[in-house]
Design an enzyme around this catalytic site. Structure first.
Site, PDB file in Angstrom:
ATOM      1  N   MET A  18       8.562  13.752 -45.791  1.00 50.35           N
ATOM      2  CA  MET A  18       8.312  15.197 -45.847  1.00 50.35           C
ATOM      3  C   MET A  18       9.468  16.021 -45.302  1.00 50.35           C
ATOM      4  SD  MET A  18       4.390  16.075 -44.953  1.00 50.35           S
ATOM      5  CE  MET A  18       3.738  14.572 -44.330  1.00 50.35           C
ATOM      6  N   ASP A  37      17.907  13.667 -37.602  1.00 54.88           N
ATOM      7  CA  ASP A  37      17.093  12.434 -37.622  1.00 54.88           C
ATOM      8  C   ASP A  37      17.796  11.384 -36.778  1.00 54.88           C
ATOM      9  OD1 ASP A  37      15.565  10.006 -38.687  1.00 54.88           O
ATOM     10  OD2 ASP A  37      14.771  11.537 -40.019  1.00 54.88           O
ATOM     11  N   ASP A  59      17.901  12.421 -31.613  1.00 51.88           N
ATOM     12  CA  ASP A  59      16.628  11.856 -31.176  1.00 51.88           C
ATOM     13  C   ASP A  59      15.841  13.000 -30.536  1.00 51.88           C
ATOM     14  OD1 ASP A  59      14.506  10.620 -29.849  1.00 51.88           O
ATOM     15  OD2 ASP A  59      15.668   8.796 -29.470  1.00 51.88           O
ATOM     16  N   TYR A 151      -1.280   8.418 -31.706  1.00 50.99           N
ATOM     17  CA  TYR A 151      -0.983   9.414 -32.744  1.00 50.99           C
ATOM     18  C   TYR A 151      -1.909  10.627 -32.568  1.00 50.99           C
ATOM     19  CZ  TYR A 151       0.270  11.151 -37.404  1.00 50.99           C
ATOM     20  OH  TYR A 151       0.742  11.913 -38.455  1.00 50.99           O
ATOM     21  N   THR A 186       4.325   9.340 -48.481  1.00 52.78           N
ATOM     22  CA  THR A 186       5.615   9.117 -47.796  1.00 52.78           C
ATOM     23  C   THR A 186       5.617   7.697 -47.224  1.00 52.78           C
ATOM     24  OG1 THR A 186       4.939   9.696 -45.558  1.00 52.78           O
ATOM     25  CG2 THR A 186       5.576  11.544 -46.984  1.00 52.78           C
TER      26      THR A 186
HETATM   27  N1  LIG Z   1       2.515  11.026 -44.458  1.00 52.51           N
HETATM   28  C1  LIG Z   1       1.340  11.425 -44.022  1.00 52.51           C
HETATM   29  O1  LIG Z   1       0.304  11.053 -44.582  1.00 52.51           O
HETATM   30  C2  LIG Z   1       1.245  12.365 -42.834  1.00 52.51           C
HETATM   31  C3  LIG Z   1      -0.009  12.934 -42.580  1.00 52.51           C
HETATM   32  C4  LIG Z   1      -0.128  13.824 -41.519  1.00 52.51           C
HETATM   33  C5  LIG Z   1       0.974  14.151 -40.751  1.00 52.51           C
HETATM   34  N2  LIG Z   1       2.180  13.572 -41.026  1.00 52.51           N
HETATM   35  C6  LIG Z   1       3.305  13.982 -40.184  1.00 52.51           C
HETATM   36  O2  LIG Z   1       4.329  14.521 -40.991  1.00 52.51           O
HETATM   37  C7  LIG Z   1       5.600  14.300 -40.364  1.00 52.51           C
HETATM   38  C8  LIG Z   1       6.547  13.649 -41.351  1.00 52.51           C
HETATM   39  O3  LIG Z   1       5.994  12.399 -41.689  1.00 52.51           O
HETATM   40  P1  LIG Z   1       6.395  11.537 -42.971  1.00 52.51           P
HETATM   41  O4  LIG Z   1       5.121  11.117 -43.576  1.00 52.51           O
HETATM   42  O5  LIG Z   1       7.418  12.235 -43.771  1.00 52.51           O
HETATM   43  O6  LIG Z   1       7.011  10.265 -42.214  1.00 52.51           O
HETATM   44  P2  LIG Z   1       8.328   9.386 -42.445  1.00 52.51           P
HETATM   45  O7  LIG Z   1       8.126   8.177 -41.611  1.00 52.51           O
HETATM   46  O8  LIG Z   1       8.602   9.228 -43.896  1.00 52.51           O
HETATM   47  O9  LIG Z   1       9.477  10.306 -41.820  1.00 52.51           O
HETATM   48  C9  LIG Z   1       9.544  10.561 -40.440  1.00 52.51           C
HETATM   49  C10 LIG Z   1      10.993  10.755 -40.055  1.00 52.51           C
HETATM   50  O10 LIG Z   1      11.042  10.991 -38.632  1.00 52.51           O
HETATM   51  C11 LIG Z   1      12.171  10.301 -38.132  1.00 52.51           C
HETATM   52  N3  LIG Z   1      12.051  10.034 -36.692  1.00 52.51           N
HETATM   53  C12 LIG Z   1      11.264   9.115 -36.074  1.00 52.51           C
HETATM   54  N4  LIG Z   1      11.479   9.126 -34.743  1.00 52.51           N
HETATM   55  C13 LIG Z   1      12.418  10.087 -34.510  1.00 52.51           C
HETATM   56  C14 LIG Z   1      13.056  10.580 -33.343  1.00 52.51           C
HETATM   57  N5  LIG Z   1      12.770  10.062 -32.132  1.00 52.51           N
HETATM   58  N6  LIG Z   1      13.956  11.583 -33.460  1.00 52.51           N
HETATM   59  C15 LIG Z   1      14.263  12.092 -34.684  1.00 52.51           C
HETATM   60  N7  LIG Z   1      13.709  11.653 -35.834  1.00 52.51           N
HETATM   61  C16 LIG Z   1      12.785  10.664 -35.745  1.00 52.51           C
HETATM   62  C17 LIG Z   1      12.215   9.006 -38.942  1.00 52.51           C
HETATM   63  O11 LIG Z   1      13.489   8.382 -38.870  1.00 52.51           O
HETATM   64  C18 LIG Z   1      11.857   9.506 -40.335  1.00 52.51           C
HETATM   65  O12 LIG Z   1      12.995   9.861 -41.079  1.00 52.51           O
HETATM   66  C19 LIG Z   1       5.324  13.464 -39.122  1.00 52.51           C
HETATM   67  O13 LIG Z   1       5.250  14.309 -37.989  1.00 52.51           O
HETATM   68  C20 LIG Z   1       3.962  12.850 -39.427  1.00 52.51           C
HETATM   69  O14 LIG Z   1       3.266  12.520 -38.256  1.00 52.51           O
HETATM   70  C21 LIG Z   1       2.330  12.677 -42.046  1.00 52.51           C
END
Ligand SMILES: NC(=O)c1ccc[n+]([C@@H]2O[C@H](COP(=O)([O-])OP(=O)(O)OC[C@H]3O[C@@H](n4cnc5c(N)ncnc54)[C@H](O)[C@@H]3O)[C@@H](O)[C@H]2O)c1
Length: 245
Positions: A18, A37, A59, A151, A186
């Protein structure tokens, strides 16, 4: 087109999923974007967006990293107007077996990272005359999810901090809102153990009968980042295809 023209946005966790989508959508609507990232793959995402985007290795748990990100944004583009606190991690373990270390990791990325991000941008945004912060929470900020204690706790915390910050930053012209995605297509969703069955179950439970696409969350992030949402602060927007209903 141009709904955030002239604005400078920071999007965390923008190497994939996302975050990459939010960065692309904000750039397409005229913002210059700093993608951050821990994963250097963000470099390629920024390069594909083009001149108005740059990548910083970052980070979100580290306050010095945050200072560098803000410095790069102001140095390259002149201000910080939008922050999308999107980086996140998820574990899938019951309370009994989740280690303290894994709980701390979720807590630090998903909650401490949001706190440090808001703290880092409030001064620069106030200097720029205002801004918009969007904290990416989850439907797990609103209901308990078995097997996701770290989480759920960290996402409830991020939702709570959104409301505190909205009150503290409102007088500075800074709006703070949250988005609460349901299941979105994702790597985070698909990497979870047993995800194929869970996705099938969520599709069956969802009034719209499917999981969401990253761009469908980005559309709400864009709205909150833009002046269309100029009277919206302290609000949480659920983007879950009706799952919570
Ligand atoms: N995919 C879903 O179904 C979903 C649902 C609800 C909420 N979310 C939230 O949406 C957001 C994006 O999720 P996504 O699904 O794209 O996940 P994803 O795992 O595809 O992407 C998450 C990104 O965060 C980065 N990351 C992790 N730890 C980090 C750190 N310490 N510092 C900087 N970057 C860091 C990762 O390298 C990755 O690129 C997150 O906050 C997730 O909790 C996702």
């Amino acid at each position: 087109m141009g709904r955030v023209r002239g604005r400078v946005a920071i999007v965390t966790g923008a190497a994939r999923g996302m975050g990459a989508s939010h960065a692309r959508v904000l750039a397409a609507e005229g913002a210059r974007v700093v993608l951050t990232d821990v994963d250097a793959a963000g470099e390629g995402v920024a390069a594909r967006i083009g001149d108005g985007a740059l990548f910083v290795r970052h980070d979100v748990r580290n306050a010095d990293d945050w200072a560098r990100v803000v410095e790069r944004a102001e140095g390259a583009f002149g201000s910080v107007d939008i922050l999308v606190n999107n980086a996140g991690v998820a574990d899938h373990e019951p309370i009994e077996s989740l280690s303290e270390e894994r709980f701390r990791r979720e807590w630090e990325v998903n909650a401490l990272g949001v706190f440090l991000g808001m703290k880092a941008v409030v001064g620069p945004m106030a200097r720029a005359g205002g801004g918009s912060i969007v904290n990416v929470c989850s439907i797990s900020s609103m209901v308990g999810e078995a097997g996701a204690v770290g989480y759920t706790a960290s996402k409830f915390a991020a939702y709570g901090m959104t409301r505190v910050a909205a009150k503290e930053f409102g007088p500075k012209g800074i709006r703070v809102n949250s988005v609460h995605p349901g299941p979105i297509d994702t790597p985070l969703l698909h990497d979870a153990p047993g995800s194929a069955d869970a996705v099938l179950m969520m599709k069956e439970m969802s009034p719209l009968g499917r999981i969401g696409a990253p761009e469908e969350v980005s559309a709400v992030v864009l709205f909150l980042a833009s002046d269309d949402a100029r009277f919206v602060t302290g609000s949480g927007y659920v983007v879950d295809g009706g799952l919570l209903a």
